[in-house]
Write a protein that holds these residues in place. Structure first.
Motif, mmCIF file in Angstrom:
data_model
loop_
_atom_site.group_PDB
_atom_site.id
_atom_site.type_symbol
_atom_site.label_atom_id
_atom_site.label_comp_id
_atom_site.label_asym_id
_atom_site.label_seq_id
_atom_site.Cartn_x
_atom_site.Cartn_y
_atom_site.Cartn_z
ATOM 1 N N TRP A 1 -10.022 -0.683 -0.634
ATOM 2 C CA TRP A 1 -10.965 -1.338 0.274
ATOM 3 C C TRP A 1 -10.350 -2.506 1.048
ATOM 4 O O TRP A 1 -10.947 -2.995 2.007
ATOM 5 N N MET A 2 -9.150 -2.928 0.683
ATOM 6 C CA MET A 2 -8.490 -4.022 1.404
ATOM 7 C C MET A 2 -7.798 -3.509 2.660
ATOM 8 O O MET A 2 -7.257 -2.407 2.665
ATOM 9 N N ASP A 3 -7.807 -4.325 3.724
ATOM 10 C CA ASP A 3 -7.032 -3.963 4.909
ATOM 11 C C ASP A 3 -5.594 -4.441 4.724
ATOM 12 O O ASP A 3 -5.272 -5.195 3.795
ATOM 13 N N ASP A 4 -4.707 -3.999 5.624
ATOM 14 C CA ASP A 4 -3.274 -4.276 5.462
ATOM 15 C C ASP A 4 -2.953 -5.758 5.497
ATOM 16 O O ASP A 4 -2.089 -6.241 4.745
ATOM 17 N N ASP A 5 -3.637 -6.513 6.368
ATOM 18 C CA ASP A 5 -3.368 -7.951 6.460
ATOM 19 C C ASP A 5 -3.731 -8.671 5.166
ATOM 20 O O ASP A 5 -3.013 -9.572 4.709
ATOM 21 N N ARG B 1 0.829 -1.194 0.000
ATOM 22 C CA ARG B 1 0.000 0.000 0.000
ATOM 23 C C ARG B 1 0.874 1.260 0.000
ATOM 24 O O ARG B 1 0.636 2.209 -0.745
#
Length: 525
Positions: free
Chosen positions: A192-196, A131
């Motif tokens: 829209w994705m989280d870091d994990d 990211r």
């Protein structure tokens, strides 16, 4: 193709830059500092250099500029132009902020004055989260493209990429390759994705690329030529950027990135093993070579107005190769002649392509001494540190292993074309052909540069450093002798064959001593 007849006289590089206003990102970086120094010293009639800069460590942008100007890289320039800092204009901003965080009044200043743009800002961490890498290396390029379209007098936009943007190919041409995924689609997904979730899918996304750095640099090139097709563009791709070859000071370096940290670790006796191909090409490029190419490429793009974006490779592998094995020999020999102060162990590093041998040496030569040293620190009431140092070293080595285990070839048509359009004076002043680089001399200057500029060690301390190496050598000999005797004593106690062999050796030694004494007595008579 150029819109100007190649036979017509082009203005010299110095003539072109006279009166020009430049906008630079990444001014506080390694390439940025050398680029500023070279521009102001070799093109003294440059008008202003606007530098995108953010506050850092309780310093505002003006204080940061003052600190940068005190850097040793500007010593030569400072003597020739004591007031060079007056041409440096900091612009508050950050490549991660919307619209680069530039204030309206600064935006108007840039739009009305800028002629040349150098975009050097990026994250160069190989293990950066995807990211962050996309934000700094891809989205920032889009922001720069949007900004440059507002400049009323823009003549050229130079993007500094990397020669490894297409490292999944053995032979890399001067072209922008299609990326594995459309940059905009990736940007949309990351929103829209989280870091994990991003971390878990990153290996699949980057595919054959070794890290997020090379992956995002590839995407950035594609986005730039697509969305900036109406801009006067050029891309410069340097390989592993190392210490200066000739200018501003031979061996000047200001960071531990790439080989610099490895040289220091090897010189301190910390690095003992590294995984790499002994015959693989160490594609290191001195920083002054890509800087000169950047300046010349901007000049050529502005005065000839090519119809398409030209790509320039600043590498050594295909024209002046030097292997990792040769590099190891030069570095180790230099540290024996010019040792660093307070070495942990005597300099002795081995390069191996075997994963098993590297893991074995890492355990025996790295971790065991580290735990023993930390035990000693604890017994002395000091804070243990060696295990932590080795963990950081192993992480750094891991990010470089892909590049030490592979070799590439690049095309150089545009390099040769650019050289052919330059005058003899410009070729001499803005040299960027690495064919004349003498590797052993350069690597020795590089190592000396890490000692002088990174570690701030004075050569007057060389006798003490050599004495410390002799002390470490004696300690090593004593330790080896003690271990050998201890092992032999265990063998004697447990093996009759070993005892008989020991008695045989003692007997032969006694006979030799008696014979020597008898011979000496006869000679005296």
């Amino acid at each position: 193709m150029s819109t100007m007849d190649s036979s017509s006289r082009l203005p010299s590089i110095g003539e072109y830059y006279a009166g020009k206003n430049i906008f630079l990102t990444g001014a506080s970086g390694f390439i940025g500092k050398v680029l500023i120094e070279k521009l102001l010293r070799s093109c003294p009639n440059v008008n202003k250099i606007f530098m995108l800069m953010r506050p850092k460590k309780s310093q505002d942008i003006d204080q940061r500029v003052e600190e940068i100007c005190k850097c040793p890289v500007y010593d030569k320039l400072r003597k020739e132009q004591p007031n060079f800092h007056e041409k440096l204009v900091p612009i508050f901003g950050d490549i991660t902020l919307p619209e680069l965080g530039i204030k309206p009044e600064d935006l108007k200043l840039l739009c009305d004055n800028v002629n040349v743009v150098f975009h050097s800002a990026a994250t160069i961490r190989f293990d950066e989260h995807l990211r962050v890498a996309v934000d700094m290396n891809v989205i920032a390029v889009r922001k720069m493209t949007v900004l440059c379209k507002q400049f009323k007098h823009l003549e050229v936009f130079i993007h500094i990429s990397t020669a490894y943007a297409n490292c999944d190919r053995p032979f890399i041409e001067e072209m922008v390759y299609n990326p594995p995924v459309d940059p905009q689609k990736l940007i949309d997904v990351l929103e829209w994705m989280d870091d994990d979730m991003i971390t878990s899918i990153t290996p699949k996304l980057i595919g054959n690329k070794p890290n997020t750095y090379t992956y995002t640099k590839h995407l950035a090139e594609h986005l730039l030529v697509k969305e900036g097709s109406d801009l006067p563009l050029a891309i410069v791709r340097p390989s592993i950027v190392g210490a200066a070859w000739k200018e501003p000071v031979p061996g000047w370096i200001d960071n531990y990135n790439g080989p610099s940290g490895l040289y220091v670790a090897a010189g301190k006796g910390i690095l003992r093993s590294m995984k790499g191909d002994y015959r693989g090409v160490a594609d290191i490029i001195p920083v002054d070579i890509p800087v000169n190419m950047i300046i010349a490429a901007a000049w050529y793009t502005a005065v000839t107005k090519p119809s398409s974006c030209l790509i320039y490779h600043s590498t050594t592998g295909s024209v002046n190769p030097f292997t990792w094995g040769e590099l190891e020999g030069v570095v180790m020999n230099f540290w024996k002649k010019v040792p660093l102060d307070s070495c942990f162990r005597r300099p002795k590093a081995a390069l191996t392509s075997s994963g098993f041998l590297h893991d074995f040496y890492t355990f025996i030569e790295h971790m065991l001494p580290a735990y023993v040293a930390d035990l000693g620190y604890c017994l002395l009431g000091k804070r243990p540190r060696m295990v932590k140092i080795y963990n950081r070293l192993h992480k750094a080595i891991g990010t470089l292993t892909y590049f030490t285990m592979h070799s590439w070839e690049w095309s150089y048509s545009n390099l040769d074309m650019l050289t052919s359009h330059m005058s003899p004076e410009d070729k001499k002043c803005f040299y960027f052909d690495p064919r004349g680089l003498h590797w052993p001399t350069y690597i020795e200057n590089y190592c000396l540069g890490t000692k002088k500029f990174l570690l701030n060690e004075d050569l007057s301390g060389l006798p003490a450093a050599k004495a410390h190496l002799r002390k470490l050598r004696n300690i090593r000999y004593c330790f080896n002798t003690i271990v050998l005797i201890a092992v032999w004593r265990v063998l004697i106690a447990r093996s009759e064959l070993a005892r008989n062999l020991w008695y045989l050796i003692i007997g032969l030694m006694n006979r030799f001593v008696k014979f020597f004494r008898l011979t000496s007595t006869i000679h005296k008579q």
